[in-house]
Scaffold this active site. Structure first.
Site, short mmCIF file in Angstrom:
data_model
loop_
_atom_site.label_atom_id
_atom_site.label_comp_id
_atom_site.label_asym_id
_atom_site.label_seq_id
_atom_site.Cartn_x
_atom_site.Cartn_y
_atom_site.Cartn_z
N ASP A 197 54.99 194.77 27.79
CA ASP A 197 54.54 193.95 26.66
C ASP A 197 53.51 194.69 25.80
O ASP A 197 53.38 194.41 24.61
CB ASP A 197 53.93 192.64 27.16
N HIS A 231 55.21 184.89 31.40
CA HIS A 231 56.47 185.64 31.53
C HIS A 231 56.84 186.20 30.16
O HIS A 231 56.22 187.14 29.68
CB HIS A 231 57.55 184.71 32.09
N HIS A 266 50.70 194.35 36.25
CA HIS A 266 52.03 193.83 36.53
C HIS A 266 52.08 193.43 37.99
O HIS A 266 51.38 194.01 38.84
CB HIS A 266 53.10 194.89 36.22
#
Length: 458
Positions: free
Chosen positions: A392, A282, A333
């Protein structure tokens, strides 16, 4: 000698118990298919199991056409407003946007200029910690992990709140605003304590400035000379906005709903969300992206040689490189397939900071890896949907350009997401839902109790 032998016996038993725990906990993966268990609360197509309703955030990645899911470029909405429009709005006016994003998420609409100024003053009022809190709770016995110290500090703040267990919405809003304002101090001071006690560095504790935005205060609190450029503050502010909310189904926000549904206090609920965010699947993923790119630089001699880069990426997927997990961090994702809008927005704006820092080659490397990774994953993996760079992938690069220490990357995420968690907690309490308790099917065989002296576990 006795103590050494005792320890040896304890270690032997621990290994034996570990083997027993692993054996008794193993479940045949085929049973999940047999009983139609939606592992991760997602079905085989990747569509999430519907567990609630929310007005706070919406993640959009597909349309239904002829009863089939058709992927679309990803879009993210805060209270119905496209995040692309939100970020374009405040960046055009060359002003920070995180504070108005907090207001939008908590209270459902964008503030007027006068209202935003009042709200900023209110956050500045809350931007303080209880007397001696830094000394007693942060500087004493610091752990080596900022996220753990952040969770511990949040739980400790319960003791300083005379109405800690009051679940009235007015009180929860007060607590939420306090935590939103305090998180930058809690995170940065925790890092400074770790850096001092475990890193032998000078201990530097700056007080926040009322006139600074959240992003500006983070850079001010962190840097010894408190200096930063407007462009640095702008990019950090943008990252905070893009991480602030991601629907009720992301792990930490769902954790907030689950824990809040029990009727517990705000500090316990937010500490639970922090624990969820800490995990590398996460919030901890951005650290892995930074480390992976460091490994690329150490193992690929020519960053422009696509053959070398492809070979490196295939080694990652085959568990032969980096941390041998088989993952290309920052790619893919659970919801987005064609594109993650947060990554697209960050990529569009971080090029200017890369040029300002003289890191154009590294920016080009990120773009090259993004393109090649999609191709290599499609070639090497059987996947039910497309794969694209997630937030990210570029946030790690932005944080690296801002010289943020790796220990603070996930805490920065928490500083942002506390706004979303607070909104979801309030939503859960306002709607007075049932305690969240999904079903688990037991597949254990029934057996009889055996008296102690008759047991044989060999």
């Amino acid at each position: 000698m006795f103590r050494y032998t005792e320890m040896q016996g304890g270690m032997h038993m621990l290994k034996e118990l570990t083997q027993m725990a692993e054996k008794s906990s193993y479940i045949d993966p085929a049973l999940y298919t047999k009983y139609e268990v939606k592992r991760g609360l997602r079905d085989i197509t990747g569509k999430g199991v519907l567990t609630g309703l929310t007005e706070i955030g919406e993640v959009h990645s597909y349309i239904i056409c002829d009863n089939e899911m058709v992927p679309e470029p990803g879009r993210l909405f805060y209270r119905g407003i496209d995040v692309a429009d939100l970020t374009e709005g405040f960046m055009k006016e060359n002003r920070p946007g995180y504070e108005e994003t907090v207001y939008l998420l908590l209270f459902g609409s964008l503030p007027t200029r006068a209202r935003l100024e009042e709200f900023n003053e209110l956050l500045a009022d809350y931007r303080t910690l209880p007397r001696s809190f830094v000394r007693d709770m942060i500087l004493k016995a610091p752990s080596k992990d900022v996220m753990n110290m952040l969770a511990r500090s949040v739980l400790a703040l319960y003791s300083y709140d005379d109405n800690a267990d009051d679940l009235s919405i007015e009180n929860v809003v007060r607590q939420s605003l306090g935590l939103i304002a305090q998180f930058p101090m809690l995170a940065v001071y925790s890092y400074q304590a770790i850096n001092h006690y475990h890193g032998n560095q000078s201990l530097i504790i700056h007080s926040p400035k009322r006139e600074y935005s959240t992003a500006e205060n983070i850079l001010h609190l962190l840097r010894p000379d408190s200096s930063f450029t407007p462009l640095e503050a702008q990019l950090l502010d943008l990252a905070l906005v893009l991480h602030a909310e991601h629907g009720g189904g992301n792990n930490s926000s769902f954790t907030t709903h689950v824990v809040s549904s029990t009727g517990t206090d705000t500090y316990s609920a937010i500490a639970a969300a922090l624990s969820a965010l800490k995990g590398p699947r996460h919030g901890g993923a951005n650290i892995k992206v930074v480390q992976m790119f460091d490994d690329i630089k150490n193992n690929v001699s020519d960053w422009q040689d696509e053959g070398q880069l492809r070979t490196y990426l295939r080694r990652l997927l085959n568990k032969e490189g980096f941390d041998r997990t088989g993952l290309i961090y920052g790619m893919g994702h659970a919801v987005y397939s064609i594109s993650d809008p947060r990554a697209e927005i960050l990529k569009a704006h971080c090029k200017s900071l890369a040029s300002d820092k003289g890191l154009d080659d590294e920016f080009d490397l990120h773009q090259r890896i993004e393109r090649l990774a999609q191709e290599v994953i499609q070639e090497e993996r059987k996947i039910y949907k497309g794969v694209s760079a997630n937030v990210d992938f570029y946030s790690g690069f932005v944080y690296r350009m801002l010289n943020l220490p790796p220990e603070l990357l996930t805490p920065i995420f928490a500083i942002s997401r506390i706004s979303g968690w607070s909104a979801h907690r309030i939503e859960e309490l306002v709607n007075k839902g049932k305690i969240i308790r999904p079903a688990y099917k037991s597949i254990s065989k029934r057996c009889d109790y055996i008296a102690l002296d008759e047991r044989n576990n060999e």
